[in-house]
Structures are given as structure tokens and as C-alpha cells.
Design an enzyme around this catalytic site. Structure first.
Site, short mmCIF file in Angstrom:
data_model
loop_
_atom_site.label_atom_id
_atom_site.label_comp_id
_atom_site.label_asym_id
_atom_site.label_seq_id
_atom_site.Cartn_x
_atom_site.Cartn_y
_atom_site.Cartn_z
N GLY A 13 0.78 -1.23 0.00
CA GLY A 13 0.00 0.00 0.00
C GLY A 13 0.81 1.28 0.00
O GLY A 13 0.34 2.32 0.47
N SER A 14 2.01 1.24 -0.58
CA SER A 14 2.77 2.51 -0.61
C SER A 14 2.12 3.51 -1.57
O SER A 14 2.19 4.72 -1.35
CB SER A 14 4.24 2.28 -0.97
OG SER A 14 4.38 1.88 -2.30
N ARG A 66 -15.93 -15.15 -8.45
CA ARG A 66 -15.58 -13.74 -8.68
C ARG A 66 -16.81 -12.85 -8.74
O ARG A 66 -16.82 -11.73 -8.24
CB ARG A 66 -14.78 -13.62 -9.99
CG ARG A 66 -14.26 -12.20 -10.23
CD ARG A 66 -13.47 -12.09 -11.52
NE ARG A 66 -12.38 -13.05 -11.59
CZ ARG A 66 -11.21 -12.91 -10.98
NH1 ARG A 66 -10.97 -11.83 -10.24
NH2 ARG A 66 -10.29 -13.83 -11.08
N MET A 91 -4.40 -7.09 -6.60
CA MET A 91 -3.93 -8.19 -7.42
C MET A 91 -5.03 -9.14 -7.88
O MET A 91 -4.84 -10.35 -7.97
CB MET A 91 -2.84 -8.97 -6.67
CG MET A 91 -1.65 -8.12 -6.25
SD MET A 91 -0.94 -7.16 -7.61
CE MET A 91 -0.06 -8.46 -8.47
N LEU A 94 -10.93 -7.51 -12.21
CA LEU A 94 -12.29 -7.06 -11.91
C LEU A 94 -13.22 -7.50 -13.03
O LEU A 94 -12.87 -7.44 -14.22
CB LEU A 94 -12.31 -5.54 -11.77
CG LEU A 94 -11.60 -5.03 -10.52
CD1 LEU A 94 -11.33 -3.54 -10.64
CD2 LEU A 94 -12.41 -5.35 -9.27
N HIS A 110 0.42 0.69 -13.18
CA HIS A 110 1.15 -0.50 -13.61
C HIS A 110 2.64 -0.17 -13.65
O HIS A 110 3.04 0.88 -14.17
CB HIS A 110 0.66 -0.93 -15.00
CG HIS A 110 1.31 -2.18 -15.47
ND1 HIS A 110 0.96 -3.43 -14.98
CD2 HIS A 110 2.32 -2.40 -16.34
CE1 HIS A 110 1.72 -4.34 -15.55
NE2 HIS A 110 2.56 -3.75 -16.38
N ASP A 146 -4.83 -4.36 -18.20
CA ASP A 146 -3.73 -3.43 -18.52
C ASP A 146 -3.83 -2.82 -19.91
O ASP A 146 -2.81 -2.46 -20.52
CB ASP A 146 -2.36 -4.14 -18.35
CG ASP A 146 -2.11 -4.54 -16.90
OD1 ASP A 146 -2.67 -3.90 -15.99
OD2 ASP A 146 -1.35 -5.50 -16.68
N HIS A 172 9.06 2.80 -8.51
CA HIS A 172 8.06 2.90 -7.44
C HIS A 172 7.96 4.34 -6.93
O HIS A 172 6.87 4.86 -6.67
CB HIS A 172 8.48 1.97 -6.30
CG HIS A 172 7.34 1.21 -5.70
ND1 HIS A 172 7.48 -0.03 -5.14
CD2 HIS A 172 6.05 1.53 -5.54
CE1 HIS A 172 6.32 -0.44 -4.69
NE2 HIS A 172 5.43 0.49 -4.90
C1 GRF Z 1 3.04 -1.21 -7.65
O1 GRF Z 1 4.28 -1.49 -8.25
C2 GRF Z 1 1.98 -0.99 -8.68
O2 GRF Z 1 2.49 -0.47 -9.88
C3 GRF Z 1 1.46 -2.38 -8.91
O3 GRF Z 1 1.48 -2.97 -7.65
C4 GRF Z 1 2.50 -2.38 -6.86
C5 GRF Z 1 1.89 -1.96 -5.58
O4 GRF Z 1 2.83 -1.44 -4.69
N1 GRF Z 1 0.15 -2.34 -9.51
P1 GRF Z 1 2.37 -0.80 -3.32
O5 GRF Z 1 1.55 -1.85 -2.59
O6 GRF Z 1 1.55 0.41 -3.62
O7 GRF Z 1 3.63 -0.50 -2.60
#
Ligand code: GRF
Length: 224
Positions: A13-14, A66, A91, A94, A110, A146, A172
Site C-alpha cells: 500500500g505505498s 468472482r 492483485m 475485476l 502498472h 492493462d 516505485h
Molecule cells: C506497484 O508497483 C503498482 O504499480 C502495482 O502494484 C505495486 C503496488 O505497490 N500495480 P504498493 O503496494 O503500492 O507499494
């Protein structure tokens, strides 16, 4: 008007954190109505708790399929009063029914320059391929994974003396800038779609200082 935002994340969740921070510093005009994870114990839920944000875990393993899961997801999001959904390391795919419930209001980030290297391991796949530039993409979510219209991309060179992890870390850091920016453009109603091209209405404000060794397009605005 503020975005009424639900953030969906499966893990660390960064990116969600970057949204919380952008709201708190006044750069992102969003009311975070719900932080939702499909994984019990996901770090993103702790992050939301630390900011006293509404949060919910809907464990997908407890649902028969789902369709049932996505119905519960849509109900939770609507129930929280959110109308915009940011996928931030969510992950799971949908279903079309879920996307139809929030037309044009679901965004994803992405960790590669789409349409190259789609899928769950975009950053690692690009590094293993030996690309010379890589980056990240914020896009609208469509039925195909995507493949939705691209809002903003950031590119960085892949340096020959760094490993894949170091490259991913640099990417990131850019994700944390471009995703809140894209959401702010949506909040300001400056994004429009022609076919699969996204157009950004200019605002004429100041730009952010461009990060070293990176190209971000459209450019980041002040606050991001
Ligand atoms: C990120 O690299 C994002 O691009 C991908 O999943 C990762 C999530 O990272 N969809 P975080 O959990 O937000 O740190």
C-alpha cells in the site's frame, strides 16, 4: 468537487500511502471514503488505520466465485459513498459487471510502460528482458487487463550497474508522484477521452520540479 475515492490494494500500500499524503498536504482534492483489501493482514489496512481512514477487508477466499465477490465489493464501495476507484496494487481482475458499476471511474497503476509488459510482474519482466528504459503507467481500467486508456506515464533509464530491484525502487518512487497527480486531474474534471486517447485540459498553473533522469508526460504540476 472532491473525488469520493475508494482505494483497493492487496499488499503493502505505498501507493495508497502516497494518496493519503497528497490529500493531507492539500494537493489531492479527494475524500477517501474507503480503503479496501482482499487480503487479511495487508499492510495497507494498517496504513489506513494510522490515518484513521475507513477500511475494510473482504477476503476473496470466503466467496464462492468472482461474480459474488465483485458484487460485495461494489456494494461496499457504493455503501461508503465512493464513486471513484483507485487500484493500488490490487492483485485481482475485476469483472465487467464491476467496471460497469463505475464507468470511467476506475484507475490503475502498472509498473511498466504499457502496452509493454502487462500482467502481474511488469517491472520484473521488463528488467529481465533487458530494456533500456522502463517506467510506470496510470490508466483507466477497461475489460481487458492493462489495456485501458493511458493518462500519464513516467520513464526512467535502466542503468547497467543496477539490479532489477534497484530499478523497481526508482520506478516505485515515480508511481507515488504520478498516481495522485492523475487522480487530481480527474478531480478537476480535466481528463477527456477520444477513442482510446486521453486528453488533459491545460490549467496554466506552475509545474513541479522534474525528477532527475526521468521523463514524465504529461508533466507533473506543483504539489506533485
Ligand atoms: C506497484 O508497483 C503498482 O504499480 C502495482 O502494484 C505495486 C503496488 O505497490 N500495480 P504498493 O503496494 O503500492 O507499494
Amino acid at each position: 468537487m472532491s473525488l469520493r475515492l475508494a482505494i483497493l490494494a492487496s499488499g503493502n500500500g505505498s501507493n495508497a500511502q502516497a494518496m493519503f499524503d497528497a490529500v493531507e498536504r492539500g494537493a489531492l482534492d479527494a475524500d477517501i471514503r474507503l480503503v479496501l483489501s482482499n487480503r487479511p493482514g495487508a499492510r495497507v489496512l494498517e496504513r489506513a488505520a494510522a490515518h484513521s481512514l475507513p477500511r475494510l477487508c473482504l477476503d476473496h477466499t470466503l466467496f464462492p466465485d468472482r461474480a459474488a465477490y465483485d458484487r460485495a465489493l461494489a456494494d461496499a464501495i457504493r455503501g461508503a459513498g465512493a464513486d471513484t476507484v483507485a487500484l493500488a496494487g490490487y492483485m485481482r481482475l475485476l469483472s465487467p459487471d464491476f467496471l460497469a458499476a463505475f464507468p470511467g471511474r476506475v484507475l490503475n497503476i502498472h509498473p511498466a510502460l504499457l502496452p509493454a509488459f502487462p500482467g502481474a510482474h511488469g517491472a520484473a519482466d521488463a528488467a529481465a528482458w533487458g530494456v533500456k528504459v522502463s517506467g510506470c503507467t496510470v490508466h483507466f481500467v477497461s475489460d481487458e487487463m492493462d489495456c485501458g486508456p493511458i493518462i500519464i506515464q513516467a520513464c526512467v533509464p535502466a542503468l547497467q550497474d543496477e539490479d532489477a530491484g534497484a530499478l523497481q525502487t526508482r520506478i516505485h518512487q515515480l508511481e507515488h508522484r504520478i498516481y495522485p497527480q492523475a487522480l487530481q486531474w480527474l478531480a478537476e474534471k480535466r481528463l477527456s477521452l477520444k477513442g482510446r486517447r486521453v486528453f488533459l485540459a491545460p490549467a496554466g498553473g506552475a509545474l513541479a520540479e522534474a525528477p532527475a533522469q526521468a521523463l514524465i508526460w504529461p508533466p507533473l504540476e506543483a504539489g506533485f
